[in-house]
Enzyme design. Sequence first.
Site, PDB file in Angstrom:
ATOM      1  N   LYS A 114      -3.124   6.533   6.923  1.00 60.02           N
ATOM      2  CA  LYS A 114      -4.107   7.116   7.842  1.00 60.02           C
ATOM      3  C   LYS A 114      -5.449   7.309   7.162  1.00 60.02           C
ATOM      4  CE  LYS A 114      -1.379   9.118  11.504  1.00 60.02           C
ATOM      5  NZ  LYS A 114      -1.114  10.255  12.386  1.00 60.02           N
ATOM      6  N   LYS A 196       7.111  -1.756  14.780  1.00 60.82           N
ATOM      7  CA  LYS A 196       7.654  -1.001  15.901  1.00 60.82           C
ATOM      8  C   LYS A 196       6.643  -0.867  17.028  1.00 60.82           C
ATOM      9  CE  LYS A 196       6.943   3.878  14.937  1.00 60.82           C
ATOM     10  NZ  LYS A 196       7.522   5.202  14.838  1.00 60.82           N
ATOM     11  N   LYS A 199       1.255   2.249  20.423  1.00 62.43           N
ATOM     12  CA  LYS A 199       0.107   2.221  21.321  1.00 62.43           C
ATOM     13  C   LYS A 199      -1.080   1.502  20.695  1.00 62.43           C
ATOM     14  CE  LYS A 199      -1.805   6.725  19.883  1.00 62.43           C
ATOM     15  NZ  LYS A 199      -1.095   6.905  18.635  1.00 62.43           N
TER      16      LYS A 199
END
Length: 332
Positions: A114, A196, A199
Amino acid sequence: MDEKKVMLSGIQPSGDLHLGNYLGAIKNWVDRTEEFDNYYFMADMHTITVRQNPADLRRRTLEQLAQYIACGLDPEKNTLFIQSHVHQHAELGWVLQCYTMFGELSRMTQFKDKSAKHKENINGGLFTYPSLMAADILLYQPDFVPVGEDQKQHCELTRDVAQRFNSIYGDVFKIPEPYIPKAGARVMGLTAPDSKMSKSMPEGCVFLMEKPEDIQRKFKRAITDSDTENCVHYDPANKPGVANLMSIYSAVTGRSYEAIEQEFAGCGYGKFKPAVGDAVVECLRPIREEATRILADKAYLENVYKAGAEKASYVANKTLRKVYKKIGFVAR
Ligand code: TRP
């Protein structure tokens, strides 16, 4: 009578819930309603480690709650709450930051990912997020924490922090077990079957509230494999796209892989992909309709999250009081 074991998990309302959240997580929570004493929350405090639009965050938090219920999580049997409504999370989160090492936090792969993605906003909360997650968990003394593979490292850190605390102050925290779904329960992206469903790749991601025609389009364009076989056969190593579609189809219809292979024998992907799309549309239809109905009933939703926060606070407060006492804070 035996006490039920405690299960707890949360999802960040940073995006709309999708088929991966449903098949990989929420559906399993629903199936375990009777077996466990369950706590499920909207992890709104975690979302602000990345900048959020306030109106969207508020809307998505309530939508997530409505969708939890529409997926079958009965609020009478599961404690459903909004993380920021239970102030003990922030309080224990602070305490646990003081028992989590800089080196441990530096090794978290989610922090590394991140901070690489949001270079302009590598804030302290992003770094200490795992201590807050440890607090989320340890407050409820759960036996099991169902999470995806990506959260395993945070669960392990939670155990380490709990053990460290217990070794200084005695048995304060139960050491929880992560509960990771088996590979088949992991839904991969329709456009990238090696990662996976997320969004961040919207064309490969089917949202719970999505219109049937959009769902159909995404399944029709799903990546199958570049083999020339054009045959519906379960072979995750060589045909990951087909295997992913089969596992989705199996999850929503309850059919085994062999049964699916027989059903589509000689059909090719051109028939198989829309059939999976249809099955998913039918599986999501009642959820979408029920979530829409619940979301319109603001008073009901408010009742649910208030009752949930009250119950959660009661349990969380017992743990927090014990912690404060152990570390030497004066009782109020
Ligand atoms: N970190 C989790 C995620 O991003 C969400 C989360 C926050 C969570 N607190 C938790 C999950 C406690 C399980 C238990 O997916």
